[in-house]
Design a protein around this motif. Structure first.
Motif, PDB file in Angstrom:
ATOM      1  N   VAL A   1     -27.122  66.279-109.204  1.00  0.00           N
ATOM      2  CA  VAL A   1     -27.968  65.283-109.846  1.00  0.00           C
ATOM      3  C   VAL A   1     -27.225  64.629-111.013  1.00  0.00           C
ATOM      4  N   ALA A   2     -26.446  65.393-111.732  1.00  0.00           N
ATOM      5  CA  ALA A   2     -25.732  64.848-112.895  1.00  0.00           C
ATOM      6  C   ALA A   2     -24.748  63.761-112.475  1.00  0.00           C
ATOM      7  N   THR A   3     -24.078  63.962-111.335  1.00  0.00           N
ATOM      8  CA  THR A   3     -23.127  62.958-110.850  1.00  0.00           C
ATOM      9  C   THR A   3     -23.845  61.685-110.435  1.00  0.00           C
ATOM     10  N   LEU A   4     -24.963  61.835-109.725  1.00  0.00           N
ATOM     11  CA  LEU A   4     -25.746  60.663-109.318  1.00  0.00           C
ATOM     12  C   LEU A   4     -26.309  59.937-110.542  1.00  0.00           C
ATOM     13  N   GLN A   5     -26.782  60.703-111.524  1.00  0.00           N
ATOM     14  CA  GLN A   5     -27.343  60.092-112.739  1.00  0.00           C
ATOM     15  C   GLN A   5     -26.301  59.239-113.451  1.00  0.00           C
ATOM     16  N   TYR A   6     -25.070  59.699-113.458  1.00  0.00           N
ATOM     17  CA  TYR A   6     -23.994  58.989-114.142  1.00  0.00           C
ATOM     18  C   TYR A   6     -23.537  57.761-113.357  1.00  0.00           C
ATOM     19  N   CYS A   7     -23.323  57.925-112.065  1.00  0.00           N
ATOM     20  CA  CYS A   7     -22.756  56.832-111.252  1.00  0.00           C
ATOM     21  C   CYS A   7     -23.812  55.859-110.745  1.00  0.00           C
ATOM     22  N   LEU A   8     -24.973  56.375-110.324  1.00  0.00           N
ATOM     23  CA  LEU A   8     -25.979  55.550-109.653  1.00  0.00           C
ATOM     24  C   LEU A   8     -27.373  55.910-110.184  1.00  0.00           C
ATOM     25  N   PRO A   9     -27.661  55.574-111.428  1.00  0.00           N
ATOM     26  CA  PRO A   9     -28.924  56.015-112.044  1.00  0.00           C
ATOM     27  C   PRO A   9     -30.173  55.484-111.345  1.00  0.00           C
ATOM     28  N   ARG A  10     -30.140  54.247-110.895  1.00  0.00           N
ATOM     29  CA  ARG A  10     -31.319  53.697-110.223  1.00  0.00           C
ATOM     30  C   ARG A  10     -31.557  54.393-108.889  1.00  0.00           C
ATOM     31  N   HIS A  11     -30.500  54.727-108.188  1.00  0.00           N
ATOM     32  CA  HIS A  11     -30.646  55.380-106.883  1.00  0.00           C
ATOM     33  C   HIS A  11     -31.227  56.788-107.030  1.00  0.00           C
ATOM     34  N   LEU A  12     -30.859  57.474-108.115  1.00  0.00           N
ATOM     35  CA  LEU A  12     -31.444  58.792-108.348  1.00  0.00           C
ATOM     36  C   LEU A  12     -32.949  58.673-108.574  1.00  0.00           C
TER      37      LEU A  12
END
Length: 863
Positions: A391-402
């Motif tokens: 989740v941390a990687t997605l939050q950093y790279c693709l916040p809207r997608h998370l």
């Protein structure tokens, strides 16, 4: 001298019936010389072999272009439902020979080059493999593209144009050494850059929420995706589809502060980091590696592709309405998107983002469109291969997608509780968000929830995903789950790579098998025809002699063409059990040494495949195979009765030489671990017999050919599961089987590594104490089956008959059949495709082609 017979019935020596026209040899020579002079700026005095190859490629390209333009025009005019196949890998191999075969040009080009004093086969060898894949998944995608074009489906492949494909494998002192695959260093004559379709892709940033609740992704870093198009010609029908590969380009703007402070060089060099996204293919097969670059590659593919798909939808006749806002309700009727494994799974939240945030659709309407559009193919049940993004990687790279994934999960959990009230343990098991340890998103679950169809790739695999990996999802949505057994294109894997066998088959049953592989059943009536069986074995002998010459030339190892060519080629992985094969070699070595006068069928055991660079055990297995080979090949007592060859740098172009020459195919994975396999089908189609477990597509192959025509061994899926539940103790098998114990002790004590006796201690410890894939449990039955193989090989007539019945039973394993099933059952299109008018007319003249280009320009948006 007749050049066609002189060059061993060249790949195009079979006349291609129903193909456009008899090509004009003089015109091909003229075009070839024109390209040599005006495209490459060379004459015959200074031209290199690569110049001749490029001139030939440009000549063939000329024959593609009019078909390509006309096909895209036809799709615009007819506006059929379009199929989009999204894959992080397309393992295409070489293009020249395949294109000539599908266009019916081979004979004329062979004759033209002969008259010019050139040899077609030599020019073919100059082409670099387009190795944009790790193994089966990427090669399957390539076969599917061929079948979709041949069937006439309006289909597009979408992937990444990696600067560096799968690494070149070198064997140094028995160890694998990786070298970069700089496949583009001489350019690629088979692609067309499309800078006019440059598209922005966003990363990082943050999410703003407006007063009305609308979401906006802002402060992002922008990278551009530039498409390169490769034509994909159908066989004999004038169709030409498109494979569109994206490459990353940095924005043109420079950092003004850096520029003004004299850091111009730094500002320019920073562009490289952005363009790293399409730099290199991740070389892991059946392993998930959660690196930020990999996530960015996956999103880069889906973000650029979905923009392209939506642009084409809006520019189509249906999308080009007078409405201010595009009506997306018909989107699933015009668009089908197939997700090849979970790598493109971010397409699901990305389409939701586009529809909700940009196009202004309500969530429920957008979600309905999304589910009806997407379908998901699962390729593995190995837990280490399933993608779970932190989740941390997605939050950093693709916040809207998370955020969108959280919203999808919340609504999904509500559905689960509606169907299974109060079952919170089920909710925990099915949640897309895994809470154990670091929070992760299960991308396979996202694909199941966001797709209307989920399929495995062999019947046994499809049953396993229903009963194991996706058991809870199957209980909720049994209608979503299907099977689509994999297939291979008979054009590349028989017509192209095995011209002698193709000629022999055609003489007996006609040429229709090339597009209807079930026609091979017509060979069954010849199983007692001694003349035909002798001809069949003569073809195999010719292929083996040719391959033996190649081995001698490339690997400096002399092998006996009359020995059994026993071959296992695939990625090196513990579950594929190359170690079990190695144990057989050691056992047979001991038997020959113990009884040199015994009756031993001569064998050349060949193993090939690449190990993921970070996979220590796989690389140690390669070292062991080479070390065993060194001992066996230099033993004067064993002599020619047993040889071991490691086939370095296994790739598509080498596979095209291997399959026609193989006698025995080893498909020996632990039951329940190989999803399907496609190498097993290529061996079968080319007349090799199979020794294998009841795993993957082996099960269906066995049904088609009859168990008596296959060497089956090992535990079943249920027996593997039962043994695991009971408590598998590999040491018990080690202690009770003397031959097995002797083999393992030799590995442990340094018999194959006297310079470092402890080198393979880890392999011994792993097998005797852990043995996750149960090699020792299957060893005894494997040795029994190998004895049956040897006995059958000594009976030439029996072997020939079994070989013939394998070929005759191969029809089911055409990718044409697989794609027809996808079309009918998943994509909702006519499995027989749409037919271009006048498919056998001559290619467009230069004037007509120019007019076609002009017409296409008027429809640019639909390209």
């Amino acid at each position: 001298m007749n050049p066609l017979t002189d060059s061993d019935k060249r790949k195009g020596a079979i006349s291609v019936r129903g193909i456009a026209e008899v090509e004009n040899v003089a015109n091909i020579k003229k075009t070839f010389n024109r390209h040599l002079h005006f495209t490459l700026v060379k004459d015959r005095n200074v031209a290199t072999p690569r110049d001749f190859y490029l001139s030939l490629a440009h000549t063939v390209w000329d024959h593609l272009v009019s078909r390509w333009i006309r096909t895209q025009q036809f799709y615009y005019d007819q506006d059929p439902k379009r199929i989009y196949y999204l894959s992080m890998e397309f393992y295409m191999g070489r293009t020249l020979t395949n294109t000539m075969t599908n266009l019916g040009l081979t004979q004329a080009i062979d004759e033209s080059l002969y008259q010019l004093g050139l040899e077609l086969e030599e020019l073919e060898e100059i082409e670099e493999d387009a190795g944009l894949g790790n193994g089966g998944l990427g090669r399957l995608a390539a076969c599917f593209l061929d079948s979709m074009a041949t069937l006439g489906l309006a289909a597009y492949g979408y992937g990444i144009r990696y600067d560096y494909g799968i690494f070149q494998q070198k064997i140094a002192d028995g160890w694998q050494v990786e070298e970069p695959d700089d496949w583009l260093r001489f350019g690629n004559p088979w692609e067309k850059a499309r800078p006019e379709y440059l598209l922005p892709v966003n990363f990082y940033g943050r999410v703003e929420t407006a007063r009305n609740g609308a979401k906006k992704w802002v402060d992002t870093q922008v990278i551009f995706a530039m498409p390169y198009d490769t034509p994909v010609p159908g066989y004999g029908n004038n169709n030409c589809n498109t494979l569109r590969l994206w490459t990353a380009k940095a924005p043109q703007s420079f950092n003004l502060h850096s520029f003004n402070s004299g850091e111009y060089i730094s500002a320019v060099c920073d562009r490289n980091e952005a363009e790293n996204i399409s730099r290199v293919l991740y070389p892991n097969d059946n392993f998930f590696e959660g690196k930020e670059l990999r996530l960015k590659q996956e999103y880069f593919l889906v973000a650029s592709t979905l923009q392209d798909i939506i642009r084409r939808f809006k520019a189509s006749k249906f999308g080009s309405t007078a409405h201010v806002r595009t009506d997306f309700t018909a989107f699933p009727d015009k668009v089908a998107i197939q997700l090849n494994d979970t790598h493109p799974s971010l397409a699901i939240p990305e389409l939701m983002r586009v529809l909700v945030d940009i196009e202004g659709l309500k969530w429920e309407e957008a979600w309905d469109i999304c589910v009806k559009t997407f379908a998901y193919t699962n390729h593995t049940i190995l837990p280490e291969a399933l993608e779970r993004w932190p989740v941390a990687t997605l939050q950093y790279c693709l916040p809207r997608h998370l955020e969108i994934i959280y919203d999808i999960n919340q609504r999904f959990i509500h559905l689960v509780l509606e169907k299974f009230p109060g079952d919170m343990d089920r909710v925990r098991r099915m949640s897309l968000v895994e809470e154990d340890g670091d929070k992760r998103i299960n991308m396979a679950y996202l694909c199941v929830v966001g797709s209307h169809a989920v399929n495995g790739v062999a019947r046994i695999h499809s049953e396993l995903i229903k009963s194991d990996v996706f058991r809870d999802f199957y209980a909720m949505w049994p209608e979503k789950f299907q099977n689509k057994t994999n297939g291979i294109t008979p054009r590349r894997w028989l017509l192209l790579c095995n011209p002698n066998l193709s000629e022999l088959i055609t003489e007996k049953i006609g040429f229709d098998w090339v597009t209807d592989l079930f026609k091979l059943r017509g060979l069954e009536s010849l199983q007692n025809d001694q003349n035909f069986l002798r001809e069949l074995m003569k073809v195999k002998d010719q292929n083996k002699r040719k391959f033996a010459e190649y081995i001698d030339r490339e690997f400096k190892i002399k092998v006996d063409p009359s020995s059994m060519f026993d071959i296992q080629v695939k990625r090196i992985h513990e579950y594929k059990r190359q170690l079990l094969n190695c144990l057989y070699v050691i056992t047979q070595y001991n038997r020959i040494r113990d009884n040199p006068q015994g009756k031993h069928a001569p064998r050349t055991v060949m193993i090939g495949g690449k190990a993921a660079p970070g996979y220590h055990m796989a690389k140690l297995i390669i070292k062991l195979i080479n070390s065993v080979g060194r001992v066996v090949n230099n033993d004067p007592i064993v002599g020619k009765r047993l040889r071991v060859v490691y086939l370095e740098n296994y790739r598509v172009s080498l596979a095209e030489k291997i399959f026609p020459a193989a006698d025995l195919s080893q498909q020996i994975s632990t039951a329940g671990t190989e999803a399907s396999g496609t190498g097993n089908m290529k061996f079968m189609l080319n007349g090799a017999l199979t020794i294998g477990t009841m795993d993957g597509a082996n099960v269906e192959m066995c049904e088609e050919m009859g168990r008596e025509n296959m060497f089956v061994f090992g535990m079943s899926v249920d027996q593997v599961k039962e043994l695991g539940q009971r408590g598998y103790k590999p040491r018990e098998y080690y202690e009770k089987n003397g031959e097995l114990r002797r083999c393992l002790d030799m590995i442990r004590d340094g018999a194959f590594s006297p310079e470092n006796p402890a080198l393979f201690q880890e392999i011994y410890n792993n097998l005797v104490n852990h043995d996750r894939f149960m090699l020792l449990a299957d060893y005894e039955d494997y040795m029994r089956a190998q004895e049956e193989v040897s006995a059958a090989y000594m009976d030439t007539n029996k072997w020939a008959k079994m070989s013939l019945l394998n070929i005759a039973a191969s029809g089911k394993f055409s990718s044409d059949r697989t794609i027809m099933e996808y079309a009918k059952d998943i994509w909702g299109v006519d499995p027989h495709g749409i037919k271009l008018p006048a498919p056998h007319e001559k290619p467009l003249s230069d004037e007509a082609a120019a007019a076609a280009v002009a017409a296409a320009g008027n429809k640019k948006g639909a390209k």
